[in-house]
Design an enzyme around this catalytic site. Structure first.
Site, PDB file in Angstrom:
ATOM      1  N   GLY A 283     -50.075  11.196 -18.888  1.00 38.99           N
ATOM      2  CA  GLY A 283     -50.116   9.744 -18.907  1.00 38.99           C
ATOM      3  C   GLY A 283     -48.848   9.167 -19.424  1.00 38.99           C
ATOM      4  O   GLY A 283     -48.483   7.915 -18.924  1.00 38.99           O
ATOM      5  N   ASP A 284     -47.978   9.831 -20.420  1.00 38.22           N
ATOM      6  CA  ASP A 284     -46.715   9.357 -20.656  1.00 38.22           C
ATOM      7  C   ASP A 284     -45.675   9.116 -19.397  1.00 38.22           C
ATOM      8  O   ASP A 284     -44.798   8.071 -19.174  1.00 38.22           O
ATOM      9  CB  ASP A 284     -46.099  10.032 -21.643  1.00 38.22           C
ATOM     10  CG  ASP A 284     -47.059  10.072 -23.068  1.00 38.22           C
ATOM     11  OD1 ASP A 284     -47.677   9.295 -23.487  1.00 38.22           O
ATOM     12  OD2 ASP A 284     -47.049  11.220 -23.731  1.00 38.22           O
TER      13      ASP A 284
END
Ligand code: RIB
Length: 338
Positions: A283-284
């Site tokens: 997600g980062d």
């Protein structure tokens, strides 16, 4: 050097936007600066076939200390993919702190605004990864908890000069809110990854950002509505826009991402199929790659497609910053779709 944007197909033309545009719109120029304000952790990672249940002992197959933290992961991803990134954050005065700063520098993240906090440990995250690549994470904030509104006040110039700022929620909420206020005062676009989402939801001022990028769980915590499928994601995205965001991008892992924009556009970007090793930092990588694309002036569809490619590549490797792809890997995956 900017991303090869021609490698990304553009299925739908967007309407003109009504809120501030990224400052740098000419994609022939060098990649503009992303400023990440957030957490820096050392990840203590254990791999085992399955997660231990309460009271259970399981034998693991691997242990590693890997630089992580949602803020630092996004900074490293923005630097690897976009070429220019600086970070505001804090580490402790311990051996992890030295290694974390050194690692940011090795990845060409500018660290002048990363402070060493005396008599304080660095942030750590204890991470279990199971055989399917799913993880469970416990974060102990350490020095991240000391990143204060005064720290960001002192760096107002750096915020004013940034092309885009990227925020997450692993540092104190008043600090995130102050950073957002300063960015708005200087017309700097804000990308907010609302992770981890507080159970009580977000303050209104953090809803009024250019792009918010929750995953399904975070979107539910913020809106109170579940995200089980694409139809839910459209409704929840519309609610996030109603709450103040110009663009809501719901990250749905293997189901891709849903974009809902203030103008009423809704667009689903499919995921890139990969074999998942470890979803930590996927997600980062997504949020950072999307922020880089947005700062370059790409359309939301193209920026989010870049995010999907970076997230997929991160999920196909082990660890946080060990798995974050560079620009050429992202471009190569993007070409597979064009
Ligand atoms: O998003 C993944 C990150 O969450 C890990 O690197 C860990 O440090 C936690 O902050």
């Amino acid at each position: 050097m900017p991303i090869d944007i021609d490698a990304i197909s553009e299925p739908v033309a967007l309407q003109p936007r009504t809120k501030p545009q990224p400052k740098q719109m000419d994609s022939s120029q060098p990649a503009p600066g992303v400023l990440v304000i957030g957490s820096i952790n050392m990840d203590l990672v254990v791999r085992s076939d399955h997660m231990p249940q309460p009271g259970e002992t399981v034998m693991g197959s691997e242990f590693a200390t890997i630089p992580g933290g949602k803020g630092a992961n996004q900074a490293v991803a923005a630097a690897r993919i976009g070429g220019s990134c600086s970070m505001i954050g804090r580490v402790g005065d311990d051996v992890f702190g030295k290694r974390l700063i050194e690692n940011l520098r090795l990845n060409h993240v500018e660290t002048n605004h990363v402070r060493i906090t005396q008599d304080c440990p660095s942030g750590v995250a204890v991470i279990s990864v199971d055989g399917s690549g799913e993880n469970a994470i416990t974060v102990v904030s350490g020095a991240n908890a000391q990143l204060s509104p005064d720290d960001v006040n002192a760096l107002e110039n750096a915020i004013a000069k940034a092309k885009t700022i990227v925020l997450q929620l692993e540092v104190p909420m008043p600090t995130v809110c102050r950073a957002a206020q300063l960015a708005k005062q200087h017309d700097v676009p804000i990308v907010l990854d609302p992770a981890p989402a507080p159970p009580e939801g977000l303050p209104n001022e953090l809803m009024e950002v250019d792009i918010i990028t929750p995953n399904q769980t975070e979107a539910q915590l913020i809106t109170g509505e579940p995200v089980r499928n694409a139809a839910d994601a459209k409704m929840v995205g519309a609610e996030l826009v109603r709450m103040g965001a110009t663009h809501a991008v719901i990250k749905m892992g293997g189901e891709g991402a849903m974009i809902v924009s203030l103008e009423g556009d809704m667009h689903h970007v499919p995921a890139f199929p990969v074999s998942v090793v470890d979803t930590t930092a996927a997600g980062d990588a997504f949020t950072a790659a999307m922020a880089v694309g947005y700062a370059q002036g790409l359309s939301m569809q193209k920026a989010v497609t870049m995010g999907c490619a970076a997230g997929a590549l991160a999920a196909s490797g082990f660890g946080a910053q060990t798995s974050i792809p560079n620009r050429s890997a992202v471009e190569q995956l993007l070409r597979s779709r064009s």
